[in-house]
Scaffold this active site. Sequence first.
Site, PDB file in Angstrom:
ATOM      1  N   HIS A   1      -5.133 -37.562  17.163  1.00 14.39           N
ATOM      2  CA  HIS A   1      -4.900 -37.062  15.773  1.00 14.39           C
ATOM      3  C   HIS A   1      -6.173 -37.675  14.780  1.00 14.39           C
ATOM      4  O   HIS A   1      -6.794 -38.765  15.197  1.00 14.39           O
ATOM      5  CB  HIS A   1      -3.826 -37.437  15.192  1.00 14.39           C
ATOM      6  CG  HIS A   1      -2.712 -36.624  15.637  1.00 14.39           C
ATOM      7  ND1 HIS A   1      -1.237 -36.767  15.150  1.00 14.39           N
ATOM      8  CD2 HIS A   1      -2.652 -35.748  16.870  1.00 14.39           C
ATOM      9  CE1 HIS A   1      -0.394 -35.841  15.975  1.00 14.39           C
ATOM     10  NE2 HIS A   1      -1.227 -35.323  16.975  1.00 14.39           N
TER      11      HIS A   1
ATOM     12  N   GLU B   1      -5.888 -39.779  12.305  1.00 20.69           N
ATOM     13  CA  GLU B   1      -6.185 -40.988  12.024  1.00 20.69           C
ATOM     14  C   GLU B   1      -6.645 -41.790  13.096  1.00 20.69           C
ATOM     15  O   GLU B   1      -7.231 -42.964  12.919  1.00 20.69           O
ATOM     16  CB  GLU B   1      -4.556 -41.504  11.725  1.00 20.69           C
ATOM     17  CG  GLU B   1      -4.081 -40.773  10.572  1.00 20.69           C
ATOM     18  CD  GLU B   1      -3.242 -39.552  11.009  1.00 20.69           C
ATOM     19  OE1 GLU B   1      -2.383 -39.175  10.269  1.00 20.69           O
ATOM     20  OE2 GLU B   1      -3.809 -38.763  11.741  1.00 20.69           O
TER      21      GLU B   1
ATOM     22  N   ALA C   1      -9.902  -1.853   5.943  1.00 21.66           N
ATOM     23  CA  ALA C   1     -11.314  -1.610   5.494  1.00 21.66           C
ATOM     24  C   ALA C   1     -11.214  -0.088   4.904  1.00 21.66           C
ATOM     25  O   ALA C   1     -10.710   0.640   5.830  1.00 21.66           O
ATOM     26  CB  ALA C   1     -12.243  -1.710   6.989  1.00 21.66           C
TER      27      ALA C   1
ATOM     28  N   TRP D   1     -18.686   3.249  11.618  1.00 22.30           N
ATOM     29  CA  TRP D   1     -18.043   1.995  10.954  1.00 22.30           C
ATOM     30  C   TRP D   1     -18.134   2.290   9.307  1.00 22.30           C
ATOM     31  O   TRP D   1     -18.978   2.981   8.583  1.00 22.30           O
ATOM     32  CB  TRP D   1     -19.109   0.965  11.142  1.00 22.30           C
ATOM     33  CG  TRP D   1     -19.072   0.653  12.488  1.00 22.30           C
ATOM     34  CD1 TRP D   1     -19.939   0.799  13.490  1.00 22.30           C
ATOM     35  CD2 TRP D   1     -18.124  -0.241  13.200  1.00 22.30           C
ATOM     36  NE1 TRP D   1     -19.773   0.232  14.741  1.00 22.30           N
ATOM     37  CE2 TRP D   1     -18.693  -0.460  14.438  1.00 22.30           C
ATOM     38  CE3 TRP D   1     -17.064  -1.031  12.775  1.00 22.30           C
ATOM     39  CZ2 TRP D   1     -17.932  -1.314  15.606  1.00 22.30           C
ATOM     40  CZ3 TRP D   1     -16.311  -1.553  13.823  1.00 22.30           C
ATOM     41  CH2 TRP D   1     -16.576  -1.787  15.069  1.00 22.30           C
TER      42      TRP D   1
ATOM     43  N   THR E   1      -2.508   2.739  17.402  1.00 23.92           N
ATOM     44  CA  THR E   1      -4.050   2.245  17.051  1.00 23.92           C
ATOM     45  C   THR E   1      -4.674   1.761  18.409  1.00 23.92           C
ATOM     46  O   THR E   1      -5.636   2.229  18.748  1.00 23.92           O
ATOM     47  CB  THR E   1      -3.965   1.041  16.189  1.00 23.92           C
ATOM     48  OG1 THR E   1      -3.328   1.397  14.962  1.00 23.92           O
ATOM     49  CG2 THR E   1      -5.409   0.518  16.066  1.00 23.92           C
TER      50      THR E   1
ATOM     51  N   ASP F   1      -7.977   3.648  19.895  1.00 27.79           N
ATOM     52  CA  ASP F   1      -9.236   3.089  19.824  1.00 27.79           C
ATOM     53  C   ASP F   1      -9.737   2.315  21.069  1.00 27.79           C
ATOM     54  O   ASP F   1     -10.923   1.871  21.251  1.00 27.79           O
ATOM     55  CB  ASP F   1      -9.178   2.308  18.643  1.00 27.79           C
ATOM     56  CG  ASP F   1      -9.214   2.787  17.278  1.00 27.79           C
ATOM     57  OD1 ASP F   1      -9.233   4.204  17.375  1.00 27.79           O
ATOM     58  OD2 ASP F   1      -8.806   2.278  16.357  1.00 27.79           O
TER      59      ASP F   1
END
Length: 373
Positions: free
Chosen positions: A58, A60, A162, A178, A204, A208
């Site tokens: 970690h 520390e 977008a 795009w 989707t 795509d």
Amino acid sequence: MSVYNFSILDHQMMSIALKLAKKGQYTTSPNPNVGCVIADDNGVILGQGWHHKAGTPHAEVHALAQAGTLSSGATAYVTLEPCSHFGRTPPCADALIQAGVKRVVAAMVDPNPTVSGNGLKRLAEHGISVSHGLMREQAQQLNRGFIKRMTLGLPWVTVKLAASLDGKTALANGTSQWITSPAARTDVQIQRAKSCAILSGSGTVLADNPSLNVRYAELGEAKKSINESELRQPLRVILDGKNQLTDNLKMFDLEGQTLVLNRLHNPVIRDSVEQIQVASVGNKLDLNAMLIALAKKQLNEVWVEAGGMLAGALVQQNLVDELILYQAPKLIGDKGQNLFVMDELTQMQQAKMLQWSSVRMVGDDIKMVAQFK
């Protein structure tokens, strides 16, 4: 234990610790981002460190190793309460005690129930002056996903959108590449790299055939913060309530893992792709149950790139924490696809309320970030 009366020096040291913590934002998941600075009373930095990756030392421990014997009598500034339990690594509270630090300042208390308050208590019991609350909001922002998972059992959910200037995400025929500029797409790659998972729907994915991964070559300036060999690919999560997915998807052959969430196991998909069955509501997957399942897999931040149907359902069910919209200076027209598919409202009071976090230019586009109230 005090939360007040921090000096200018305290603020300066904690500010450095927070900058160190940010270095781990691409690699520490499922652990939180943590930075630590060890300094003397004059503000001379004796050691500093940040948490790199789960299972490794970690922040520390790195700072103490750098400071060596100079840690005795010094102050440790840490962005998150030092742990007090044995996990993959020994307790940091014990390391600080053994090093002989006289004071520990934590930005925030650890939301993990196994730690929460116990680390600071253990330090105080050994005569170390402890305080917390310095720059708490900045520390919380850095680990908002970890905090939500620990306190609510859910990941932080960001929906990315977008759209054109007239609010369309694609042409009527589904073409969307795009809408935004290369600069906006680079920004999306950076956001993906910071996330634990990228979530999308089967509709989707089938339309795509996306990669849904982080492409190192497209990370721009972020490449200065992470080596390609250390790049952590976020988990690809696909919702497929109707078992529509086939086995020839591009993402199944790419680096990184894919998780399919469905109602029934899909025998068509190769065995190397994990499937988890979740409950359904009517003929659709229970989205809240889906997020609970992701939290149980220790996912802190989920980045959603989906069509209007899934995005709208998540928003309508109050399961989204943040929206990020990249808006391009283009006009598509009335027949383009909308940002969300949601039930019609009859009163303005029913509208979902958000507040702006930031608005700025990214290339030719405007990046707008808003969080739900």
